[in-house]
Design a protein around this motif. Structure first.
Motif, PDB file in Angstrom:
ATOM      1  N   VAL A  98       0.834  -1.200   0.000  1.00  0.00           N
ATOM      2  CA  VAL A  98       0.000   0.000   0.000  1.00  0.00           C
ATOM      3  C   VAL A  98       0.869   1.250   0.000  1.00  0.00           C
ATOM      4  N   SER A  99       1.996   1.186   0.681  1.00  0.00           N
ATOM      5  CA  SER A  99       2.902   2.325   0.764  1.00  0.00           C
ATOM      6  C   SER A  99       3.591   2.594  -0.568  1.00  0.00           C
ATOM      7  N   VAL A 100       4.113   1.536  -1.202  1.00  0.00           N
ATOM      8  CA  VAL A 100       4.782   1.720  -2.491  1.00  0.00           C
ATOM      9  C   VAL A 100       3.792   2.230  -3.531  1.00  0.00           C
ATOM     10  N   GLN A 101       2.618   1.623  -3.565  1.00  0.00           N
ATOM     11  CA  GLN A 101       1.620   2.027  -4.554  1.00  0.00           C
ATOM     12  C   GLN A 101       1.129   3.459  -4.304  1.00  0.00           C
ATOM     13  N   GLY A 102       0.724   3.734  -3.059  1.00  0.00           N
ATOM     14  CA  GLY A 102       0.073   5.003  -2.762  1.00  0.00           C
ATOM     15  C   GLY A 102       1.007   6.117  -2.345  1.00  0.00           C
ATOM     16  N   SER A 103       1.895   5.841  -1.387  1.00  0.00           N
ATOM     17  CA  SER A 103       2.738   6.909  -0.837  1.00  0.00           C
ATOM     18  C   SER A 103       3.934   7.232  -1.712  1.00  0.00           C
ATOM     19  N   LEU A 104       4.373   6.272  -2.533  1.00  0.00           N
ATOM     20  CA  LEU A 104       5.519   6.521  -3.390  1.00  0.00           C
ATOM     21  C   LEU A 104       5.096   6.770  -4.838  1.00  0.00           C
ATOM     22  N   ALA A 105       4.624   5.732  -5.520  1.00  0.00           N
ATOM     23  CA  ALA A 105       4.341   5.885  -6.955  1.00  0.00           C
ATOM     24  C   ALA A 105       3.196   6.865  -7.213  1.00  0.00           C
ATOM     25  N   MET A 106       2.049   6.654  -6.551  1.00  0.00           N
ATOM     26  CA  MET A 106       0.909   7.539  -6.787  1.00  0.00           C
ATOM     27  C   MET A 106       1.183   8.952  -6.293  1.00  0.00           C
ATOM     28  N   SER A 107       1.849   9.071  -5.146  1.00  0.00           N
ATOM     29  CA  SER A 107       2.162  10.414  -4.635  1.00  0.00           C
ATOM     30  C   SER A 107       3.091  11.161  -5.572  1.00  0.00           C
ATOM     31  N   ALA A 108       4.048  10.456  -6.176  1.00  0.00           N
ATOM     32  CA  ALA A 108       4.951  11.120  -7.117  1.00  0.00           C
ATOM     33  C   ALA A 108       4.172  11.696  -8.292  1.00  0.00           C
ATOM     34  N   ILE A 109       3.233  10.916  -8.809  1.00  0.00           N
ATOM     35  CA  ILE A 109       2.434  11.396  -9.936  1.00  0.00           C
ATOM     36  C   ILE A 109       1.518  12.540  -9.499  1.00  0.00           C
ATOM     37  N   ALA A 110       0.891  12.375  -8.325  1.00  0.00           N
ATOM     38  CA  ALA A 110      -0.032  13.402  -7.842  1.00  0.00           C
ATOM     39  C   ALA A 110       0.688  14.713  -7.524  1.00  0.00           C
ATOM     40  N   LYS A 111       1.889  14.614  -6.937  1.00  0.00           N
ATOM     41  CA  LYS A 111       2.633  15.815  -6.545  1.00  0.00           C
ATOM     42  C   LYS A 111       3.294  16.501  -7.737  1.00  0.00           C
ATOM     43  N   TYR A 112       3.850  15.711  -8.647  1.00  0.00           N
ATOM     44  CA  TYR A 112       4.764  16.266  -9.632  1.00  0.00           C
ATOM     45  C   TYR A 112       4.346  16.038 -11.082  1.00  0.00           C
ATOM     46  N   GLY A 113       3.297  15.262 -11.301  1.00  0.00           N
ATOM     47  CA  GLY A 113       2.928  14.912 -12.659  1.00  0.00           C
ATOM     48  C   GLY A 113       2.108  15.982 -13.361  1.00  0.00           C
ATOM     49  N   SER A 114       2.060  15.864 -14.685  1.00  0.00           N
ATOM     50  CA  SER A 114       1.185  16.724 -15.476  1.00  0.00           C
ATOM     51  C   SER A 114      -0.247  16.237 -15.324  1.00  0.00           C
ATOM     52  N   GLU A 115      -1.197  17.062 -15.749  1.00  0.00           N
ATOM     53  CA  GLU A 115      -2.593  16.644 -15.674  1.00  0.00           C
ATOM     54  C   GLU A 115      -2.826  15.391 -16.522  1.00  0.00           C
ATOM     55  N   GLU A 116      -2.195  15.332 -17.659  1.00  0.00           N
ATOM     56  CA  GLU A 116      -2.354  14.145 -18.509  1.00  0.00           C
ATOM     57  C   GLU A 116      -1.797  12.900 -17.820  1.00  0.00           C
ATOM     58  N   GLN A 117      -0.657  13.028 -17.162  1.00  0.00           N
ATOM     59  CA  GLN A 117      -0.084  11.896 -16.444  1.00  0.00           C
ATOM     60  C   GLN A 117      -0.991  11.449 -15.297  1.00  0.00           C
ATOM     61  N   LYS A 118      -1.545  12.398 -14.583  1.00  0.00           N
ATOM     62  CA  LYS A 118      -2.460  12.059 -13.493  1.00  0.00           C
ATOM     63  C   LYS A 118      -3.691  11.336 -14.015  1.00  0.00           C
ATOM     64  N   GLN A 119      -4.280  11.843 -15.080  1.00  0.00           N
ATOM     65  CA  GLN A 119      -5.485  11.228 -15.634  1.00  0.00           C
ATOM     66  C   GLN A 119      -5.193   9.838 -16.187  1.00  0.00           C
ATOM     67  N   THR A 120      -4.010   9.665 -16.725  1.00  0.00           N
ATOM     68  CA  THR A 120      -3.651   8.376 -17.317  1.00  0.00           C
ATOM     69  C   THR A 120      -3.474   7.296 -16.268  1.00  0.00           C
ATOM     70  N   TRP A 121      -2.822   7.642 -15.153  1.00  0.00           N
ATOM     71  CA  TRP A 121      -2.403   6.602 -14.220  1.00  0.00           C
ATOM     72  C   TRP A 121      -3.171   6.548 -12.902  1.00  0.00           C
ATOM     73  N   LEU A 122      -3.484   7.666 -12.300  1.00  0.00           N
ATOM     74  CA  LEU A 122      -4.018   7.628 -10.935  1.00  0.00           C
ATOM     75  C   LEU A 122      -5.338   6.873 -10.802  1.00  0.00           C
ATOM     76  N   PRO A 123      -6.333   7.071 -11.682  1.00  0.00           N
ATOM     77  CA  PRO A 123      -7.574   6.306 -11.505  1.00  0.00           C
ATOM     78  C   PRO A 123      -7.359   4.796 -11.581  1.00  0.00           C
ATOM     79  N   ARG A 124      -6.514   4.360 -12.497  1.00  0.00           N
ATOM     80  CA  ARG A 124      -6.246   2.924 -12.623  1.00  0.00           C
ATOM     81  C   ARG A 124      -5.470   2.392 -11.422  1.00  0.00           C
ATOM     82  N   MET A 125      -4.580   3.191 -10.889  1.00  0.00           N
ATOM     83  CA  MET A 125      -3.804   2.757  -9.733  1.00  0.00           C
ATOM     84  C   MET A 125      -4.661   2.734  -8.470  1.00  0.00           C
TER      85      MET A 125
END
Length: 396
Positions: A98-125
């Motif tokens: 849960v930590s790797v998925q949410g606190s590391l990978a998803m947080s990196a995208i949420a904090k630093y990603g573009s809107e397109e990157q967020k839309q592409t990955w976060l809902p699926r993750m």
């Protein structure tokens, strides 16, 4: 195993929580007890990661639960911490997932990603349909990421990444890797000669993840060596909002926060096992829990569990106010893991010979906690972070 009533009689945590926080905790406890505990000893023995639980964790809302939007639950920091506590009470490997998925990978995208990157990955993750990993640590050492040798260079309109990473959780299962590399590209301005993050679909040619075998700890989870050989990416693979080591460190602090709570879950599990044994086994005509030395051990264990959870709660409230500092996170991570290991050792002594068997979870927790003690910053690194905050002097 439910929380022992005698523990609740001494430590009334519920009185300090909101109804929503208690609900998240109960849901995480139910998941751990119903879906993880019945199979965890077998999985640990067989070094098996039960991938089918990923979608169930997503359906329950635990993946990226502290993030808002994009299908994430938007839960508070304390609620997330309580979920980490309950999952790690079952096994550190599942809190780690849960930590790797949410606190590391998803947080990196949420904090630093573009809107397109967020839309592409976060809902699926968030649903568990896609799995992410976070590739920072390298084979030559994890405590000095500034010395990383993985590089990303411009090639036409895109990027080429070369290098190697080690101890990367979930990498062989992941659909996307957040890879941190050193770049030298004046076109990026001041951030062009620094560490940058890239989103690397793991099906990209040149990306290879090999599970590490021979582990005596974290056996029910997956950690990998990753090779990056001429990995070619489009221009928009870079995380636009992350420049320098503040990028990965911002994610690491999210993961460290979860460990502060999670390690106390492992500690509570060990205390419960010791308490069950102390009240159920008779030696010299009475329960071993009737002996003063055993009661002293149980009292000391409860004391550190309660102190550790109260510290985690304090840090969680600070985090919810936006006031939590890296040094405070280091205090929590150092204390929780160090005390959880000592509690595991004390519990094993109460369990005597049977404590080394898988009839009890204590040796499994102790083995796992040795890994938790190392990743997301060793004891020594956190001591130096705290020492720097105290003295104003860096000993790194």
């Amino acid at each position: 195993m439910t929380t022992a009533p005698r523990i609740d009689a001494v430590f009334d945590l519920d009185a300090l929580l909101t109804p929503e926080e208690r609900d998240w905790q109960q849901r995480a406890r139910a998941f751990a007890q119903e879906r993880i505990l019945p199979v965890i000893e077998e999985d640990f023995e067989n070094a098996h990661f039960r991938r089918e639980l990923i979608a169930e964790l997503g359906a329950a809302g635990f993946l990226g639960m502290h993030l808002t939007g994009y299908g994430c639950a938007g839960a508070g920091a304390v609620a997330y911490g309580l979920a980490c506590l309950e999952l790690e009470a079952a096994d550190s490997g599942w809190r780690t997932f849960v930590s790797v998925q949410g606190s590391l990978a998803m947080s990196a995208i949420a904090k630093y990603g573009s809107e397109e990157q967020k839309q592409t990955w976060l809902p699926r993750m968030a649903t568990g349909d896609a799995v992410g990993c976070f590739a920072l640590t390298e084979p030559q050492g994890g405590s000095d990421p500034a010395a990383m040798t993985t590089t990303a260079r411009r090639d036409g309109d895109g990027w080429v990444i070369d290098g190697a990473k080690r101890w990367i959780g979930l990498a062989s299962l992941a659909d996307v890797a957040v890879v941190w590399a050193r770049v030298d590209d004046p076109a990026l301005g001041e951030g062009g000669r620094a560490v940058r993050g890239f989103l690397v679909p793991t099906a990209t040619p040149g990306f290879t993840a090999t599970p590490i075998t021979g582990k005596l700890s974290m056996r029910a989870s997956v950690q990998c060596d990753v090779a990056l050989d001429d990995v070619r990416l489009p221009a928009d693979a870079i995380l636009p909002g992350a420049e320098g080591l503040s990028g990965p460190f911002g994610c690491l602090n999210e993961a460290r926060y979860g460990i502060i709570w999670g390690a106390m879950g492992a500690a509570r599990s060990c205390l419960e096992a010791a308490l069950e044994r102390a009240t159920g086994r008779e030696v010299f005509g009475k329960p071993i829990g009737a002996n003063q030395l055993t009661q002293a051990k149980l009292a000391d264990m409860l004391l550190e569990v309660e102190k550790g959870i109260l510290l985690a709660l304090h840090l969680g409230r600070l985090k919810e106010r936006g006031a939590l500092t890296p040094a405070q996170i280091s205090v929590g991570k150092l204390n929780s893991v160090r005390e959880a290991l000592e509690i595991a050792h004390q519990a094993r002594s109460i369990l005597a010979g049977d404590g080394i068997t898988n009839a009890y979870p204590v040796m499994r927790h102790a083995a796992n906690l040795e890994s938790v003690r190392t990743y997301e910053g060793t004891d020594e690194i956190h001591q130096l972070v705290i020492g720097r905050a105290l003295t104003g002097l860096s000993a790194f």
